[in-house]
Design a protein around this motif. Sequence first.
Motif, PDB file in Angstrom:
ATOM      1  N   ARG A 110     -20.503 -22.649 -53.754  1.00 39.85           N
ATOM      2  CA  ARG A 110     -19.202 -23.173 -53.322  1.00 39.85           C
ATOM      3  C   ARG A 110     -19.294 -24.679 -53.038  1.00 39.85           C
ATOM      4  NH1 ARG A 110     -15.002 -20.119 -52.425  1.00 39.85           N
ATOM      5  NH2 ARG A 110     -14.158 -21.467 -50.789  1.00 39.85           N
ATOM      6  N   GLU A 111     -20.384 -25.113 -52.419  1.00 41.35           N
ATOM      7  CA  GLU A 111     -20.583 -26.544 -52.161  1.00 41.35           C
ATOM      8  C   GLU A 111     -20.608 -27.321 -53.477  1.00 41.35           C
ATOM      9  OE1 GLU A 111     -24.203 -27.197 -49.991  1.00 41.35           O
ATOM     10  OE2 GLU A 111     -23.564 -25.914 -48.332  1.00 41.35           O
ATOM     11  N   ALA A 146     -17.215 -27.560 -54.951  1.00 44.56           N
ATOM     12  CA  ALA A 146     -16.409 -28.572 -54.261  1.00 44.56           C
ATOM     13  C   ALA A 146     -16.786 -29.973 -54.731  1.00 44.56           C
ATOM     14  CB  ALA A 146     -16.580 -28.444 -52.750  1.00 44.56           C
ATOM     15  N   GLN A 147     -18.069 -30.201 -54.969  1.00 45.66           N
ATOM     16  CA  GLN A 147     -18.500 -31.498 -55.489  1.00 45.66           C
ATOM     17  C   GLN A 147     -17.922 -31.736 -56.880  1.00 45.66           C
ATOM     18  OE1 GLN A 147     -22.786 -31.944 -55.334  1.00 45.66           O
ATOM     19  NE2 GLN A 147     -22.850 -31.253 -53.204  1.00 45.66           N
ATOM     20  N   LEU A 148     -17.973 -30.719 -57.718  1.00 41.94           N
ATOM     21  CA  LEU A 148     -17.397 -30.842 -59.054  1.00 41.94           C
ATOM     22  C   LEU A 148     -15.910 -31.147 -58.974  1.00 41.94           C
ATOM     23  CD1 LEU A 148     -19.217 -27.833 -60.721  1.00 41.94           C
ATOM     24  CD2 LEU A 148     -19.415 -30.218 -61.457  1.00 41.94           C
ATOM     25  N   GLU A 156     -17.053 -17.597 -60.953  1.00 41.52           N
ATOM     26  CA  GLU A 156     -15.602 -17.818 -60.917  1.00 41.52           C
ATOM     27  C   GLU A 156     -15.006 -17.282 -59.608  1.00 41.52           C
ATOM     28  OE1 GLU A 156     -13.015 -17.457 -64.400  1.00 41.52           O
ATOM     29  OE2 GLU A 156     -14.769 -16.561 -65.382  1.00 41.52           O
ATOM     30  N   TYR A 157     -15.441 -16.097 -59.187  1.00 37.59           N
ATOM     31  CA  TYR A 157     -14.939 -15.509 -57.948  1.00 37.59           C
ATOM     32  C   TYR A 157     -15.440 -16.269 -56.729  1.00 37.59           C
ATOM     33  CZ  TYR A 157     -13.162 -11.580 -60.608  1.00 37.59           C
ATOM     34  OH  TYR A 157     -12.464 -10.800 -61.498  1.00 37.59           O
ATOM     35  N   ALA A 158     -16.695 -16.722 -56.781  1.00 38.06           N
ATOM     36  CA  ALA A 158     -17.254 -17.475 -55.656  1.00 38.06           C
ATOM     37  C   ALA A 158     -16.494 -18.781 -55.431  1.00 38.06           C
ATOM     38  CB  ALA A 158     -18.735 -17.764 -55.899  1.00 38.06           C
ATOM     39  N   TRP A 159     -15.974 -19.361 -56.510  1.00 37.29           N
ATOM     40  CA  TRP A 159     -15.232 -20.617 -56.420  1.00 37.29           C
ATOM     41  C   TRP A 159     -13.780 -20.422 -56.023  1.00 37.29           C
ATOM     42  CZ3 TRP A 159     -17.012 -23.612 -61.411  1.00 37.29           C
ATOM     43  CH2 TRP A 159     -18.272 -24.184 -61.178  1.00 37.29           C
ATOM     44  N   ASP A 160     -13.337 -19.193 -55.828  1.00 35.67           N
ATOM     45  CA  ASP A 160     -11.930 -18.955 -55.477  1.00 35.67           C
ATOM     46  C   ASP A 160     -11.560 -19.797 -54.244  1.00 35.67           C
ATOM     47  OD1 ASP A 160      -9.411 -17.656 -55.719  1.00 35.67           O
ATOM     48  OD2 ASP A 160      -9.945 -16.380 -54.039  1.00 35.67           O
ATOM     49  N   GLY A 161     -10.522 -20.591 -54.388  1.00 33.14           N
ATOM     50  CA  GLY A 161     -10.061 -21.419 -53.285  1.00 33.14           C
ATOM     51  C   GLY A 161     -10.731 -22.784 -53.194  1.00 33.14           C
ATOM     52  N   VAL A 162     -11.697 -23.053 -54.057  1.00 36.52           N
ATOM     53  CA  VAL A 162     -12.306 -24.387 -54.102  1.00 36.52           C
ATOM     54  C   VAL A 162     -11.371 -25.276 -54.921  1.00 36.52           C
ATOM     55  CG1 VAL A 162     -14.249 -25.771 -54.879  1.00 36.52           C
ATOM     56  CG2 VAL A 162     -14.659 -23.499 -53.891  1.00 36.52           C
ATOM     57  N   TRP A 189      -8.958 -23.996 -57.792  1.00 37.47           N
ATOM     58  CA  TRP A 189      -9.563 -22.906 -58.548  1.00 37.47           C
ATOM     59  C   TRP A 189      -9.087 -21.566 -57.998  1.00 37.47           C
ATOM     60  CZ3 TRP A 189     -12.772 -23.488 -62.741  1.00 37.47           C
ATOM     61  CH2 TRP A 189     -13.356 -22.322 -63.237  1.00 37.47           C
ATOM     62  N   LEU A 190      -8.649 -20.716 -58.898  1.00 37.54           N
ATOM     63  CA  LEU A 190      -8.272 -19.346 -58.532  1.00 37.54           C
ATOM     64  C   LEU A 190      -9.161 -18.406 -59.305  1.00 37.54           C
ATOM     65  CD1 LEU A 190      -4.391 -19.701 -58.682  1.00 37.54           C
ATOM     66  CD2 LEU A 190      -5.850 -19.742 -56.666  1.00 37.54           C
ATOM     67  N   GLY A 191     -10.112 -17.747 -58.619  1.00 39.29           N
ATOM     68  CA  GLY A 191     -11.103 -16.921 -59.265  1.00 39.29           C
ATOM     69  C   GLY A 191     -10.688 -15.575 -59.606  1.00 39.29           C
TER      70      GLY A 191
END
Length: 86
Positions: free
Chosen positions: A39-40, A43-45, A75-81, A84-86
């Motif tokens: 997730r970190e 967020a950087q990306l 994709e799911y781990a990034w949900d809300g970053v 992004w909607l995983g």
Amino acid sequence: MDASQPTGDLDLEAVVQELTDIGKAENYLDAGPGEARARELGAQLDAHGGMRAMRTALAQVASRLPDPAVADELEYAWDGVGSWLG
């Protein structure tokens, strides 16, 4: 954009490699250090290249994993970053 190109001051290749290593060694959805770091990195990306950088990184990670379906977890781990909607 490919993983060999820096995104702003972010080394996309290094991020893709770290995400690949997490996918090979851990679970992107472990509610632990693997998920937190993924997730970190997401967020950087997002901060350095938005959705385009995140999509590029995801495609590169999927191509490097022994089982590309594992990238679905990312994709799911990034949900809300970012947006992004995983």
